[in-house]
Design an enzyme around this catalytic site. Structure first.
Site, PDB file in Angstrom:
ATOM      1  N   LYS A  34     -11.971  -0.861  -1.056  1.00 14.47           N
ATOM      2  CA  LYS A  34     -11.189  -0.284  -2.153  1.00 14.47           C
ATOM      3  C   LYS A  34     -11.893  -0.554  -3.486  1.00 14.47           C
ATOM      4  O   LYS A  34     -12.796   0.181  -3.859  1.00 14.47           O
ATOM      5  CB  LYS A  34      -9.765  -0.809  -2.085  1.00 14.47           C
ATOM      6  CG  LYS A  34      -9.082  -0.296  -0.807  1.00 14.47           C
ATOM      7  CD  LYS A  34      -7.747  -0.879  -0.529  1.00 14.47           C
ATOM      8  CE  LYS A  34      -7.120  -0.256   0.706  1.00 14.47           C
ATOM      9  NZ  LYS A  34      -7.904  -0.360   1.944  1.00 14.47           N
ATOM     10  N   HIS A  68      -5.113  -4.298  -2.019  1.00 16.71           N
ATOM     11  CA  HIS A  68      -4.909  -3.298  -3.066  1.00 16.71           C
ATOM     12  C   HIS A  68      -4.811  -3.914  -4.463  1.00 16.71           C
ATOM     13  O   HIS A  68      -4.651  -3.172  -5.440  1.00 16.71           O
ATOM     14  CB  HIS A  68      -3.653  -2.480  -2.777  1.00 16.71           C
ATOM     15  CG  HIS A  68      -3.807  -1.560  -1.606  1.00 16.71           C
ATOM     16  ND1 HIS A  68      -4.241  -0.258  -1.720  1.00 16.71           N
ATOM     17  CD2 HIS A  68      -3.589  -1.766  -0.285  1.00 16.71           C
ATOM     18  CE1 HIS A  68      -4.281   0.298  -0.525  1.00 16.71           C
ATOM     19  NE2 HIS A  68      -3.894  -0.603   0.366  1.00 16.71           N
ATOM     20  N   SER A  88       0.788  -1.223   0.000  1.00 18.51           N
ATOM     21  CA  SER A  88       0.000   0.000   0.000  1.00 18.51           C
ATOM     22  C   SER A  88       0.824   1.278   0.000  1.00 18.51           C
ATOM     23  O   SER A  88       0.323   2.330  -0.394  1.00 18.51           O
ATOM     24  CB  SER A  88      -0.934   0.017   1.213  1.00 18.51           C
ATOM     25  OG  SER A  88      -0.205  -0.046   2.425  1.00 18.51           O
TER      26      SER A  88
END
Length: 393
Positions: free
Chosen positions: A244, A213, A185
């Site tokens: 996300k 991610h 990240s």
């Protein structure tokens, strides 16, 4: 010693920021206009630090699904699944996540942080060994701390160092849990999963990959780095988040191991936390369907992050990794980075400020996260703001 004495250093640092008239941790987005635009300090601002990788937070189908769940089941579950029972949506989402990955089972948690906390605290204990990449997320470190397991760090993205430490463990290596991330990240770099899988094959152990991610970003169907590199069958646990690419809130773990379901009965963050709201579950289920068929979204995302990466590289900025949706610009001195972040915001670009000790190797970072919803014009506007500051610094 007073209860709050430990915060004196933090208070001094905050006073220093106030003297600079910079408040990087109290930014209020006064109004959200779209996945990529908002009003900050009364100014129209491009949101380039949201982790909204597929731009699904305003997707009409996701919003409609959330509305239907609100009307049918109310605003919240008001308790944990162990105490108050699972709603049908919780069960259906777990089934759909397991099917999406081709795995036997899945567990849904209330946040991505709790997914790591809950899995690690339940899977490992004081008699176990955990080997984790040194750059792993705070939630992974916190889960290890809660478990009481012996923690051994290996050098970031260094499979040879992992192998060396596994070798030293001797027979204990067979039951070791290895922890890595798909896309990290902070710098946006990817784990060398093929090499890490080779180490696991040689010495044994179990492998958990946090795809927070990389879910929705990598792989033909968006299943992350494990799919991109063809090692899905070699991974024992995949942890991810809904906050996300799925545009919601929550977390999960999927596994082909039949004992995964037993984690529910020993994971305190699962047992003692209220379950996700019906609306959150409904929007996440819809977003998962869109993600699985989202090749066009992933192609657009790639075009955007490659465009931004190329633009910043051409200006001479030092970037943390090769192109990915996480683009970190590496700075030296903290005060310089603070002022740069502030000046970007003044130019209508919101990005993330990352400072030590949260960052690797003590560097200061300006972190951009790119979305499929960004237009080419918005990417160019972000580049223009960086170029403007390059000219004056």
């Amino acid at each position: 010693m007073g209860l709050f004495d430990k915060f004196q250093g933090m208070a001094a640092a905050r006073s220093e920021l106030e003297a600079l008239r910079i408040d990087p941790f109290g930014v209020e987005i006064e109004r959200i206009i779209s996945p990529t635009e908002g009003i900050i300090h009364g100014r129209h601002t491009i949101l380039a630090g949201t982790n909204n990788y597929l731009g699904l937070t305003f997707n009409p189908e996701c919003i409609a699904a959330a509305h239907r769940a609100l009307d049918a089941e109310g605003t919240g579950t008001t308790g944990s699944r162990m105490a108050n029972g699972s709603y049908s949506g919780h069960r259906r989402l777990e089934e759909e996540l397991a099917a999406f990955y081709g795995m036997r089972d899945a567990i849904v948690f209330s946040t991505g942080y709790q997914a790591n906390l809950g899995m690690l605290a339940a899977l490992t204990g004081p008699n176990d060994v955990v080997l984790l990449d040194a750059d792993c997320h705070a939630s992974i470190y916190d889960g290890c701390r809660l478990s009481g397991a012996e923690v051994i760090r290996f050098r970031h993205n260094n499979a040879a160092d992992l192998a060396k430490r596994m070798r030293r463990l001797g027979a204990r290596a067979a039951d070791t849990l290895i922890l890595v991330e798909g896309i990290y990240s902070m710098l946006g770099d990817c784990a060398p999963l093929k090499e890490i899988v080779d180490v696991k094959r040689e010495f044994g152990g179990y492998l958990l990959v946090d795809e927070a991610h990389s879910l929705g970003v990598l792989g033909e169907r968006g299943r992350g780095l494990v799919e991109e590199l063809g090692v899905l069958a070699d991974v024992d646990f995949i942890v991810g988040t809904f906050s996300k690419s799925l545009g919601g809130a929550g977390g999960f773990c999927v596994s082909d191991l039949p004992a995964l379901d037993l984690v529910r009965y020993s994971s305190r963050p699962y047992i003692f936390t209220a379950s996700p709201s019906p609306a959150t579950i409904a929007s996440t289920r819809q977003a998962l369907h869109i993600l699985a068929d989202g090749r066009e979204l992933r192609a657009r995302l790639r075009e955007n992050f490659e465009r931004l990466h190329a633009g910043l590289t051409a200006m001479g900025y030092t970037l943390g990794a090769s192109p990915s949706p996480v683009i970190a610009v590496v700075f030296g001195e903290t005060i310089t980075t603070l002022k740069f972040w502030h000046d970007l915001l003044q130019r209508g670009v919101y990005v993330n400020l990352m400072l030590p000790p949260a960052t690797p190797n003590g560097v200061s970072l300006i972190r951009c996260s790119v979305s499929a919803a960004h237009t080419p014009e918005q990417i160019d506007a972000v580049c223009a703001a960086f170029a403007d500051l390059r000219a004056v610094t």
